[in-house]
Design a protein around this motif. Structure first.
Motif, PDB file in Angstrom:
ATOM      1  N   VAL A 126       0.816  -1.213   0.000  1.00  0.00           N
ATOM      2  CA  VAL A 126       0.000   0.000   0.000  1.00  0.00           C
ATOM      3  C   VAL A 126       0.850   1.264   0.000  1.00  0.00           C
ATOM      4  CG1 VAL A 126      -1.991  -1.117   1.062  1.00  0.00           C
ATOM      5  CG2 VAL A 126      -0.312  -0.008   2.515  1.00  0.00           C
ATOM      6  N   ASN A 127       2.114   1.152   0.365  1.00  0.00           N
ATOM      7  CA  ASN A 127       3.010   2.307   0.358  1.00  0.00           C
ATOM      8  C   ASN A 127       3.681   2.523  -0.994  1.00  0.00           C
ATOM      9  OD1 ASN A 127       2.454   2.885   3.031  1.00  0.00           O
ATOM     10  ND2 ASN A 127       4.066   1.538   3.775  1.00  0.00           N
TER      11      ASN A 127
ATOM     12  N   SER B 271       4.412   3.838  -4.431  1.00  0.00           N
ATOM     13  CA  SER B 271       4.011   5.144  -4.972  1.00  0.00           C
ATOM     14  C   SER B 271       3.062   5.008  -6.156  1.00  0.00           C
ATOM     15  CB  SER B 271       5.239   5.978  -5.358  1.00  0.00           C
ATOM     16  OG  SER B 271       5.979   5.324  -6.356  1.00  0.00           O
TER      17      SER B 271
ATOM     18  N   ARG C 275      -0.350   4.171  -4.625  1.00  0.00           N
ATOM     19  CA  ARG C 275      -0.926   5.346  -3.958  1.00  0.00           C
ATOM     20  C   ARG C 275      -1.436   6.367  -4.958  1.00  0.00           C
ATOM     21  NH1 ARG C 275       3.895   6.282  -0.230  1.00  0.00           N
ATOM     22  NH2 ARG C 275       4.243   7.676  -1.940  1.00  0.00           N
TER      23      ARG C 275
ATOM     24  N   ALA D 107      -5.118   3.736  -4.834  1.00  0.00           N
ATOM     25  CA  ALA D 107      -5.503   4.211  -3.502  1.00  0.00           C
ATOM     26  C   ALA D 107      -6.219   5.557  -3.538  1.00  0.00           C
ATOM     27  CB  ALA D 107      -4.279   4.291  -2.597  1.00  0.00           C
ATOM     28  N   ALA D 108      -6.020   6.302  -4.604  1.00  0.00           N
ATOM     29  CA  ALA D 108      -6.672   7.607  -4.724  1.00  0.00           C
ATOM     30  C   ALA D 108      -8.147   7.491  -5.113  1.00  0.00           C
ATOM     31  CB  ALA D 108      -5.930   8.454  -5.760  1.00  0.00           C
TER      32      ALA D 108
END
Length: 89
Positions: free
Chosen positions: A19-20, A22, A25, A29-30
């Motif tokens: 999940v980290n 880039s 994300r 994740a956005a």
């Protein structure tokens, strides 16, 4: 991410998404509701990762076939959503 699993379902690194990351994300994740979509496709959150839990059924041919078919279908639909749409005249 989903397409990578459909192409390589037996490769563990494709079944786990940090999940980290880039890229994750900035793209997945956005999006609102991404967690619900992941859960519906058989992923579970495991600390700092999303892991495709359905892979645990790879030794059951019936379940494996059904679950990979669901993932294949979803990958196609998600790619269709991401594709740019043609503008009208």
């Amino acid at each position: 991410y989903v397409r990578n699993i459909t192409r390589n379902p037996d490769v563990p690194r494709y079944r786990r998404i940090a999940v980290n990351n880039s890229s994750f994300r900035g793209s997945v994740a956005a999006l609102p509701g991404h967690e619900d979509v992941f859960r519906a496709l058989g992923f579970r959150r495991d600390g700092a990762y999303w892991e495709w839990a359905w892979a645990e059924d790879r030794h059951d041919e019936l379940k494996w076939g059904a679950r990979t078919a669901v993932l294949e279908y979803a990958a196609g639909e998600l790619e269709g959503l991401a594709a740019p749409r043609a503008q009208g005249p």
